[in-house]
Every structure is written in C-alpha cells, then in structure tokens.
Design a protein around this motif. Structure first.
Motif: not given
Lengths: 404, 394
Positions: A30, A183, A186-187, A190-191, A194, A211, A359, B4-7, B22, B26-27, B30, B179, B182-184, B186, B189, B348
């Motif tokens: 990436m 994932f 990356l979360a 992103n956090h 911000r 999961v 991707w 939250k991580a993605l608020s 799904y 995942l988003l 979070l 998942v 979701a990685a791609a 983010l 993002l 998770a």
C-alpha cells in the motif's frame, strides 16, 4: 507518480514467519516504508524453510517463499541481544508511525521494546502485537502456526469430509490473519490521522479464524447446535457440491439456490430424463435427495472438461466454477487480462512469479514495486541516511556484531 | 462513551449476503456510521438463510444476517424505482464510502456508475466487490461461496486421498473477502484523509482468495508439483483431534520428544538437525500418529505448550463458545435484538487499547431507520415518506 495510499507512513517491522510478516507486507504494498528488523543470529524461518511447501533453503537470500511474503520491504540486521542494537531499534521507532511484532508475548517487553517503553519515545506510535491466542488470558503465552490457529479457532472442526479428518489448513490461515491485522492497523492509522493518538493492538490469530464462522457460532449460542463438517454440502442449497470432470483429478463446483437456477441448469445439460424426476422438483426435495442427485449430475460433468462445463453453465446463469489449481490459474485468461500475475526480478533467485495485490485502486495504486529485501540490504540507507550514522560508525557496529 | 477508531466516518452499504455486509460491519463495529440499503419487502438475501434463532425461520432472526450487520442503521430503497436513484444520490452526497456488490454493469444500468457518483461527491470511495472483479472474461460469472472458494484453488489444498476438493466450513471464504475488502477500503480512506479525494476500488473475490493462498498459488510457476506437503498435522487423540507439528525448529522437536516420554526411537541425536529430520519425516510422522491416540487433547495441548511444542486441540463450535481463554479475553458479547432476543456474538480478534470494539446496536430490522434517515437527515416530510413507499422507492 503515486506511491500508494500509505505514502509517507513508516513501519518498524519486528515480525517474522508469515502471519505477522505479511500483515506488514500488505501495508508495504500500500506504499508504507516497511523496515524489517531481523538478524542472522536467528533467521526468519521463512528464509530457512516452509511448512506449507515442505522446502528447506540453503541460504537466507534464496527463499522464494520469503520473497513472496515480504515484497516491497526494506531490511536491516540488528542483533537484539546486544543493548546497542536495541538502542538503534528504538531510534528507528522514533522515526516510524507503526511498530509490529509477533514474538511470543513478553519477549519484546524483556528486550525493552514493549509498547509502554516505545510510547515513551514515540507517544503516537501504533503498536501491533500479534500472537496465537492473544497476549492475555490463561493461554496468553501459547504459540502456534497456521494449523493451530485453524484448530483453536474452530474452522478445522467444521471443514472436511463428513467421514474424514478435520481440515488441516496451512499458510492460507496465516495470510487471513495477516490481512485482518492489516485492517486493524489501518483502523488505528485512520484514527491517528484524525486525532493524533496512537495505541496498542493486541491481536489473536486464532480469534481471526473464529470470526470467519460467526453464523456457525451463533447456531450454537442460539440453538445449542454444533455444526459438524459436511464436505461441500450446504444446509440450504442443493445441489451444492464438487463434481468430477473429464481428465485426471479435474473438478467443477456447482451450486443451485432456487428453482429458477435449477431449471436453467437442467436446460443447459440438455434436459436429461433423470432431471424430470419428481424428487428433484423443489428445493427441499432436492436437498433431501441430494446424494442421488449428485451421482446423476456427475454423469453429465464427467463428459466435459472443467472449463467447458463452466462455460456452458455460466452462460445459462448457473454458478459453476472449476476447482482450479495453481497450474490452471497461472495461464488463466481472466487473470492474465486483469494482470494478476507479475514477474519480479530477484537479485539472487532470478525471475520470480508473484500474485498482484488483490485490490485495484483507481487513484492510489497498490503495487508490487520491488523484491523482498536481501538480509541487511538496507543497513546503509537506514542507519546512514535515516539515522545519520557515518560509514565508520556502521562498520564498527558491524564488527561488534550489533549490526548482524 | 468510549472513543471509536472510525467515529465520524460515514458509510453507505448496498450489498447482500456476507462479503459486502461483513466489510461494512467491520467498519461499523469500530465506530463508522453505516447506513445499510436493502430492497423494499425482501431485504438482504441473508435474511432468508439460517441458522434462525430457536430454529424458526423469520426474516429478522437469521443468525447469519444478525452477525454480519451489527451496529448498522437500516433503510429500504429501490434505486431502480422512480425517485429511487435521486434518493440514492442524496445519500451518496453525505457519505465517505459506498460499499456495493451488485453484478458488474448493474450500477451503470441504474445510472449510478462510478463517474456519476464521483460527480455527485468527489470525496466518495466506492468499494465494488464482485466474484471476478469488474473486468475480464469472467466478470459476469456468478458464484456462491462454494464456487469462490474452489475457484481460487483453496479447495484443492483441503483435498485428501484423491477425493474431491473441499471448501472451508460455513461460508468462511466470504468473510475473508469481507475483511480483505475492509482493509483496502481503509487504505483508500487514509488517502482520502490526505488528499480529500475518493476513488474506485475494483475487488475480485477470486483474487482476494487466491491471495491468501499466495505461496501455493505460484508453485506451478516454479516447476513444483502442487501438493499437500508431508502428512497432516491433525492427529487422532483419545477424545478427539489435536494438532501436533513435527520439524520446524529444533527446540520444538525436543519439546515434542519429551512430551512423548522420550521414546527410544526419538533419542537419535541426528534428528536434532531439522534437515536430517526432514529426510526421515514419513517415519517420524507415523510414530507421532501412533503415539497420540493414547493421550487426551488437553494433555497434549497444555503439556506440549509448556515443553515448547506448538500443540493445539481441534475445538468444536461448542468448545469455542465455552473456551476459557476466549472468556478471559471477553471475545463474546451479548447483544439484545428486538425480535431474536439476547444472543451471544463473537466480537473481534483485536483489542485496541484506546478505541475498543463495541456493540452499540443490533442488526437493523428491515427499514427500521427509514424515518430517521429520510426525514431526519434528508429532510423529507412524513407525507412524502408515505408517497415514496407507495411508489415503491422505499
């Protein structure tokens, strides 16, 4: 030209093997600058051997498996049993955004490279600790490989022939764990973008398997029913199986969800007499009689190659895809047209074939830009250019086996 | 309420079954606000699939749907109806991300292709998930989980004794695609956060699944015969099955020898060399498989781990739910749902120190948030909402 969506992100990568290492491999695709911190003293086992392919490699730079898992990364060698090496590792962390490690829980703390120590020197660091069952709980220090994660996660038990062994997963489970770690990082990135805040992520590879069967686990929590392995069968759809085709060990998967698809399927096969049997006239009845049905379907598939069967059935709107193998996929026209296979030149191994990142992004492409690093290939760039050590200092640290 | 991580991240989901929903879940879990768009009347096809709570089929009680849609808001919308497209574009205006899994070409037929969406909202990330991606000769081919899993070569890795290839249990491969998508998403993002611009993601389930088998997938290009290496590590035990691995590292081998009670045959010093051991692997594997049936899974697991051998029990779904380790880590959470009741859900595999995973709400009922979104957000009156229902738009 864009360097990818994570351009400007730097990662101090203490991971090894597959599950941890490829999480950072994906971030490197990436566009993150991932600096793999490794040592000749204890080689990454992907440089030495592969459980998945059964191979042993004679030299650390000859492992095509390591290459496949660690594309785009840089490598430095640090012997972390030496305090000076730990100090250098910390200096890399100071200029990094992310730290990742998958040593046995506690090892990094003892080295002075745990999250609490590193946030002192880099308060907004994002720190991933990946382990077999997570860093806490009664099994917090247990270890394992992909087979273990799949077994403890519950997927092995529900995978395989009804009359056979639980499914033995290998490397694919590591890469699933890796993708899930990616994932999570990356979360957190992103956090941080911000809020400016970093954090620690305690990641369990076994949980990353559990999961993937949430609906199966809910069947137990809702109904006290524990699903057993059922091969290719489905609890609702029928026919739903893998059928033998013309040729040696060739197979096609066929799945029918409703009457409309069933009609289309029968027509595509030329409306054989057996298909008119009343036992096959409704979904529930097909499900009840699927054993007989499977045998009859195979009398049609066996006369076609797996690709012929796919074309005939897909043209009719039926979900039918061969069970492909590596030998099928490398020359596959669809994947060729999408540019999925890449040739990557490796200075020691020569030309290697790898899959492209899965991707396709229209604006910030995710790409394979270089082979995996030779061991210590970037010592001079990282210690010299990035940290500002002189060539003489680097040479001295090499003599002391700090850089090793 | 915890951070939250993605608020603040706004997601629109127009997807069904597992992979797309799904990905959005995942988003949502979070902290992203996910508005799920379902077809009026019928809804997500997952609603029709079990397991159902108390085994009573009901569109609000599918365990598959409940799990894949936690923490979302749900509205109904038919983008093909008159007014439907306009409403869809109004929703797109306020979104950072759209996740869709329509057959390639369908969004264009609806007048909602990427160029149109981009013109409406240049920040928008469009994540398109399809069986074989948006382009190429198989782009229009149809798949269910079985087909995707086997079509990516992963089924051949689970075939034994010349029998048919076999899929992973349940619909595991669909979750993997979720998942991975979701990685791609983010990553895009993160790029959007820097540039303010969105982009289009063309994601192929086949490619995402081949990628998890990325090493074995290229074996044929290296003049290797594709094969399952060695013998299975799954061993019969007194009370089920265990994983016992042979020959990765010397210290692990020594741990296994001790676990087996130092049998005569294993004392051969030469076996400490992993290359030598590899040459005699078949014989050793056979010996280990002869030893394990005399022992229980727990004995092999806990003693093995204490001795440095990476052992593990093969757990049933029931044992996963009742696992002490998972209980200690709080892996399961109870979520109350108005129709299905209070149910224990897996959460998770990651514990964030600052922005923990949280269940704020159960999966939405069909159209549950129509009024909140159409009236509260887009400013329609209740009368207009009734009219939109009558025309079949919502």
């Amino acid at each position: 030209m864009s360097e990818g969506p994570l351009e400007g992100v730097r990662i101090a990568d203490f991971t090894w093997a597959w599950a941890g290492a490829h999480a950072i491999g994906l971030l490197a695709m990436m566009g993150a600058e991932a600096i793999k911190i490794e040592s000749r003293k204890r080689l990454d086992h992907a440089r030495v051997t592969s459980i998945t392919t059964g191979e042993k490699f004679t030299e650390p730079d000859k492992s095509w498996v390591f290459n496949n898992i660690n594309l785009n990364k840089l490598s430095v060698t640090l012997n972390l049993t030496q305090p000076k090496a730990v100090e250098l590792a910390k200096r890399i962390v100071e200029v990094s955004d992310v730290v990742a490690q998958n040593m046995r829980p506690g090892v990094m703390d003892r080295l002075g490279l745990g999250y609490e120590a590193l946030r002192e020197i880099k308060p907004d660091i994002i720190y991933l600790s990946s382990s077999a069952e997570g860093a806490t709980g009664p099994h917090g220090n247990y270890t394992g490989y992909a087979s273990n994660f799949a077994a403890i996660g519950g997927l092995s038990c529900i995978t395989g022939y009804p009359d056979g062994l639980p499914g033995d997963f290998r490397g694919e489970i590591d890469i699933i764990s890796a993708t899930t770690s990616t994932f999570a990082i990356l979360a957190a990135l992103n956090h941080r973008q911000r809020t400016g805040q970093g954090q620690h992520i305690d990641f369990s590879s076994s949980e990353s398997v559990s999961v993937l069967m949430g609906d199966v686990l809910l069947d137990y929590t809702m109904n006290n029913r524990a699903e057993h392995r059922q091969g290719n069968r489905d609890s609702f759809m029928a026919p739903h199986n893998c059928y033998r085709c013309k040729g040696e060990d060739k197979w096609i998967s066929i799945a029918i969800a409703n009457d409309r698809e069933w009609q289309a399927f029968c027509e595509a096969m030329g409306n054989p007499d057996w298909a008119k049997d009343r036992r096959f006239s409704g979904g529930l009845s097909r499900h009840q009689h699927q054993a007989e049905l499977d045998g009859l379907i195979e009398t049609w598939t066996i006369n076609h190659t797996h690709r012929e069967a796919m074309e005939i059935l897909q043209k009719a709107g039926v979900a039918a895809v061969p069970s492909f193998t590596s030998a099928d996929l490398i020359p596959d026209p669809h994947l060729r047209e999408r540019g999925f296979w890449l040739d990557v030149e490796h200075p020691v191994i020569g030309n290697t074939v790898v899959s492209a990142p899965p991707w396709k992004l229209s604006e910030t492409p995710i790409e394979v830009r270089r082979h995996a690093p030779l061991i210590g290939e970037h010592n001079h760039y990282v210690f010299g250019e990035l940290l500002g050590l002189s060539s003489a200092q680097i040479a001295r640290l090499e003599e002391e086996s700090v850089i090793y | 309420m915890a951070e939250k991580a993605l608020s603040g991240v706004k997601v629109l989901e127009y997807a069904q079954f597992v992979a797309g929903p799904y990905c959005a879940k995942l988003l949502a879990d979070l902290g992203a606000e996910v508005i799920k768009i379902e077809e009026p009347q019928t809804g997500d096809e997952a609603r029709g699939r079990g397991p159902f709570s108390n085994d009573i089929p009901h569109s609000e009680c599918s365990g598959l749907f409940l799990y894949a849609n936690t923490n979302k808001l749900g509205i109904t919308l038919n983008p093909g109806a008159s007014d439907g497209k306009r409403l869809f574009l109004e929703l797109v205006k306020g979104a950072d991300i759209l996740i869709e899994d329509r057959p390639p070409g369908e969004m264009k037929r609806l007048g909602l292709d990427y160029e149109t969406l981009k013109a409406t909202n240049p920040r928008l990330i469009v994540t398109s998930i399809a069986p074989f991606g948006q382009t190429g000769p198989y782009a229009d081919y149809k798949t269910y989980h079985l087909n995707s899993y086997l079509g990516s070569m992963l089924g051949s890795l689970l075939a034994l004794d010349g029998r048919e290839p076999v899929k992973a249990g349940g619909v595991a491969g669909e979750y993997v695609c979720g998942v991975s998508s979701a990685a791609a998403t983010l990553a895009a993002l993160y790029a959007q956060g820097l540039s303010g611009r969105g982009q289009h993601l063309d994601l192929s389930k086949q490619e995402m699944l081949i990628s998890v088998g990325r090493v074995v997938a290229v074996l044929s290009a290296f003049d290797h015969q594709q094969q399952n290496p060695g013998q299975s590590s799954v061993r019969q035990c007194q009370d089920g099955w265990s994983i016992v691995m042979v020959g990765v590292e010397e210290r692990q081998w020594l741990g296994l020898v001790e676990l087996m009670g130092n049998p005569e045959w294993a004392r051969d010093e030469r076996l400490r060399d992993m290359n030598y051991l590899a040459e005699h692997r078949d014989e050793i594997e056979r010996r280990v498989s002869e030893w394990s049936p005399e022992h229980t899974r727990d004995e092999i697991y806990h003693r093995g781990q204490a001795l440095g051998s990476p052992t593990a029990p093969v757990l049933t779904p029931e044992e996963v739910v009742n696992s002490e380790q998972l209980a200690a880590r709080g892996f399961f959470a109870d979520i109350e749902h108005p129709r299905a009741g209070r149910i224990k859900y897996p959460t998770a595999p990651y514990r964030f120190s600052r922005t923990p995973w949280a269940a704020e709400r159960p999966a939405p009922l069909l159209g549950q948030h129509n009024e909140e979104i159409y009236c509260g957000r887009l400013g329609y009156t209740r009368e207009e909402l009734v009219r939109l229902k009558e025309t079949g738009a919502i």
